[in-house]
Structure formats: structure tokens, C-alpha cells
Motif scaffolding. Sequence first.
Motif, PDB file in Angstrom:
ATOM      1  N   ARG A   1       0.830  -1.218   0.000  1.00 40.23           N
ATOM      2  CA  ARG A   1       0.000   0.000   0.000  1.00 40.23           C
ATOM      3  C   ARG A   1       0.859   1.261   0.000  1.00 40.23           C
ATOM      4  N   ASN A   2       1.981   1.198   0.690  1.00 43.03           N
ATOM      5  CA  ASN A   2       2.845   2.375   0.821  1.00 43.03           C
ATOM      6  C   ASN A   2       3.925   2.439  -0.251  1.00 43.03           C
ATOM      7  N   GLY A   3       3.962   1.425  -1.116  1.00 42.03           N
ATOM      8  CA  GLY A   3       4.981   1.396  -2.156  1.00 42.03           C
ATOM      9  C   GLY A   3       6.375   1.170  -1.625  1.00 42.03           C
ATOM     10  N   ALA A   4       6.464   0.558  -0.439  1.00 44.71           N
ATOM     11  CA  ALA A   4       7.767   0.337   0.189  1.00 44.71           C
ATOM     12  C   ALA A   4       8.405  -0.937  -0.341  1.00 44.71           C
ATOM     13  N   GLU A   5       9.734  -1.005  -0.211  1.00 46.72           N
ATOM     14  CA  GLU A   5      10.481  -2.193  -0.599  1.00 46.72           C
ATOM     15  C   GLU A   5      11.021  -2.868   0.668  1.00 46.72           C
ATOM     16  N   GLY A   6      11.806  -3.893   0.488  1.00 48.92           N
ATOM     17  CA  GLY A   6      12.422  -4.542   1.639  1.00 48.92           C
ATOM     18  C   GLY A   6      11.626  -5.690   2.213  1.00 48.92           C
ATOM     19  N   VAL A   7      10.664  -6.202   1.424  1.00 49.92           N
ATOM     20  CA  VAL A   7       9.916  -7.386   1.843  1.00 49.92           C
ATOM     21  C   VAL A   7       9.905  -8.382   0.690  1.00 49.92           C
ATOM     22  N   ILE A   8       9.739  -9.644   1.046  1.00 54.34           N
ATOM     23  CA  ILE A   8       9.629 -10.705   0.046  1.00 54.34           C
ATOM     24  C   ILE A   8       8.161 -11.082  -0.073  1.00 54.34           C
ATOM     25  N   SER A   9       7.659 -11.139  -1.282  1.00 56.51           N
ATOM     26  CA  SER A   9       6.263 -11.481  -1.503  1.00 56.51           C
ATOM     27  C   SER A   9       5.959 -12.876  -0.966  1.00 56.51           C
ATOM     28  N   LEU A  10       4.795 -13.049  -0.369  1.00 53.11           N
ATOM     29  CA  LEU A  10       4.383 -14.362   0.117  1.00 53.11           C
ATOM     30  C   LEU A  10       4.254 -15.365  -1.022  1.00 53.11           C
ATOM     31  N   ASP A  11       3.997 -14.861  -2.234  1.00 55.87           N
ATOM     32  CA  ASP A  11       3.902 -15.749  -3.391  1.00 55.87           C
ATOM     33  C   ASP A  11       5.222 -16.491  -3.637  1.00 55.87           C
ATOM     34  N   SER A  12       6.323 -15.902  -3.223  1.00 49.85           N
ATOM     35  CA  SER A  12       7.631 -16.519  -3.435  1.00 49.85           C
ATOM     36  C   SER A  12       7.778 -17.817  -2.655  1.00 49.85           C
ATOM     37  N   PHE A  13       7.029 -17.938  -1.554  1.00 46.87           N
ATOM     38  CA  PHE A  13       7.144 -19.119  -0.700  1.00 46.87           C
ATOM     39  C   PHE A  13       6.113 -20.191  -1.036  1.00 46.87           C
ATOM     40  N   GLU A  14       5.086 -19.824  -1.821  1.00 51.93           N
ATOM     41  CA  GLU A  14       3.947 -20.708  -2.034  1.00 51.93           C
ATOM     42  C   GLU A  14       4.312 -22.074  -2.618  1.00 51.93           C
ATOM     43  N   PRO A  15       5.190 -22.152  -3.641  1.00 56.03           N
ATOM     44  CA  PRO A  15       5.483 -23.484  -4.194  1.00 56.03           C
ATOM     45  C   PRO A  15       6.007 -24.459  -3.145  1.00 56.03           C
ATOM     46  N   TYR A  16       6.860 -23.969  -2.243  1.00 62.35           N
ATOM     47  CA  TYR A  16       7.452 -24.855  -1.236  1.00 62.35           C
ATOM     48  C   TYR A  16       6.483 -25.116  -0.092  1.00 62.35           C
ATOM     49  N   ALA A  17       5.602 -24.170   0.184  1.00 59.34           N
ATOM     50  CA  ALA A  17       4.555 -24.385   1.182  1.00 59.34           C
ATOM     51  C   ALA A  17       3.564 -25.441   0.694  1.00 59.34           C
ATOM     52  N   ALA A  18       3.409 -25.519  -0.634  1.00 56.53           N
ATOM     53  CA  ALA A  18       2.476 -26.483  -1.219  1.00 56.53           C
ATOM     54  C   ALA A  18       3.107 -27.857  -1.413  1.00 56.53           C
ATOM     55  N   GLY A  19       4.364 -28.000  -1.039  1.00 62.19           N
ATOM     56  CA  GLY A  19       4.993 -29.311  -1.090  1.00 62.19           C
ATOM     57  C   GLY A  19       6.009 -29.515  -2.186  1.00 62.19           C
ATOM     58  N   ALA A  20       6.327 -28.476  -2.948  1.00 65.49           N
ATOM     59  CA  ALA A  20       7.345 -28.617  -3.995  1.00 65.49           C
ATOM     60  C   ALA A  20       8.702 -28.940  -3.373  1.00 65.49           C
ATOM     61  N   GLU A  21       9.471 -29.778  -4.047  1.00 66.90           N
ATOM     62  CA  GLU A  21      10.788 -30.125  -3.548  1.00 66.90           C
ATOM     63  C   GLU A  21      11.742 -28.941  -3.692  1.00 66.90           C
ATOM     64  N   TRP A  22      12.686 -28.850  -2.770  1.00 68.74           N
ATOM     65  CA  TRP A  22      13.706 -27.817  -2.893  1.00 68.74           C
ATOM     66  C   TRP A  22      14.530 -28.061  -4.146  1.00 68.74           C
ATOM     67  N   PRO A  23      14.977 -27.017  -4.800  1.00 66.63           N
ATOM     68  CA  PRO A  23      15.870 -27.210  -5.943  1.00 66.63           C
ATOM     69  C   PRO A  23      17.235 -27.704  -5.468  1.00 66.63           C
ATOM     70  N   ASP A  24      17.919 -28.392  -6.375  1.00 70.37           N
ATOM     71  CA  ASP A  24      19.301 -28.764  -6.068  1.00 70.37           C
ATOM     72  C   ASP A  24      20.108 -27.488  -5.864  1.00 70.37           C
ATOM     73  N   PHE A  25      20.989 -27.488  -4.890  1.00 69.94           N
ATOM     74  CA  PHE A  25      21.762 -26.292  -4.638  1.00 69.94           C
ATOM     75  C   PHE A  25      23.151 -26.652  -4.147  1.00 69.94           C
ATOM     76  N   GLN A  26      24.027 -25.677  -4.223  1.00 70.53           N
ATOM     77  CA  GLN A  26      25.385 -25.839  -3.714  1.00 70.53           C
ATOM     78  C   GLN A  26      25.568 -25.002  -2.464  1.00 70.53           C
ATOM     79  N   TRP A  27      26.288 -25.559  -1.518  1.00 71.88           N
ATOM     80  CA  TRP A  27      26.504 -24.870  -0.244  1.00 71.88           C
ATOM     81  C   TRP A  27      27.469 -23.710  -0.386  1.00 71.88           C
TER      82      TRP A  27
END
Length: 214
Positions: free
Chosen positions: A188-214
Motif C-alpha cells: 500500500r505504501n509502495g515500500a520495498e524490503g519485503v519478500i512477496s508471500l507468493d515466493s514461498f507458495e510453491p514450497y509451502a504447497a509441497g514442492a521439492e527444494w531445488p538442487d543447490f550448492q553450499w
Amino acid sequence: MLQFDLTKRHAGIVLWGDTWSLRAVHDLVHKVNEESPVVQNKEGFLLGLAYDVRKAYEGQREKAVREYFEDRCPIYGVQILWPVVIAQVALLRAGMAFIPTDRMDQSVMYELEHLVDRAVREATPAGADEILEQMKRLGEAHAHVETVIDSRCGYFVSLPPKQRVTQLAMLLASLDSMYGFRVELARRNGAEGVISLDSFEPYAAGAEWPDFQW
């Protein structure tokens, strides 16, 4: 004595210790997990820290040798993601507030907190204060943290390595139960510095984590 290394691609740390220091962490986690009313799920997220350090001192994860002049001591380590180790240490401290503890318990806790503090400051000197401030707040959101941590970690490991540390404070903020309200207010305020909740939805719905390197 506990030590740490930062992982090369900013995913987290390697927690190192000799057998005795790691066993002390293991015992403290089990004590708090079993006795503290703050920890409602006795088979849940906090117990993962005890599992990791046990696997380390049993020699099933990382191994190295600590050298001091002519002395050589075997040490054992385990890789832990940034959001996980920060949240686990925060919840461990919150849980200790509701049970009797002795000086040994407190010394182990202080060493863990000191290690995380040093690791964060080494990883991102400019962003460390904000990350550590978010860490302090996690203990108050202990019940919610466990329900969302998996989706946050899935998002975290999907990030390019250089963004993992720069987004860590925002990611920790998303573990708060009021985060949805904060996101809406930012929009509403046009502010930045937050991550959209949509970014977490695939993993909240059970999607597997992508392969990653430490």
C-alpha cells in the motif's frame, strides 16, 4: 570449543567442534526440547539441531584436524543453512527461559550465540545488525516458525548465492506470524524490503527444494 566456517556459496555455515563440545550442544538441545513448555512439538524443528550435531560427532558428516603448535585434535562438523541455524539458536534461547538451567547450560548457550554472531558478522558486516535483530524476535514467534521454516528454506536455497546473505534479514522477518500484514502494508505504501508471500507458495504447497550448492 565450537568453531565455524562459512560455506563458499553463502548457504550457511559448517558448525565444527570436538566430540565433547558437540555432545554438550546435543545434550542441551534435548534438555530444552523435552522440558520446555515453549517447545510444543517434541519431534520437531528444534530437535533437528541435536540430530545434526550427533551425526557430526559420530563422524558421519565433515571431519578435520585442529592443530595448535604440536597438538592435533580431531574435530567434526556439519553444514547448516543460515535460516535454520539462526532460528534454532533463537528458539533454543527462548525455550531456556522457561526451565531451570545451570551454569553449564548457559555456557553452552552463550557459546552457540557467540558463534552465530561472529559468523553473521563475518558473512555480512554491513547487514549483520539487522539479521541479528531479526534473530532476537524469532523466539517470540516459535510456534509459527516451525510451520513455515521449510518453505522459507526452499526459497532461500533457490536464490543465486550472492543474494542469499543480502536477503537473509528479509527472509527471517518472514518467519513472523504477522508477516502477511507487513507485506500488505508495504504494498500500500509502495515500500520495498519485503519478500512477496507468493515466493514461498510453491514450497509451502509441497514442492521439492531445488538442487543447490553450499
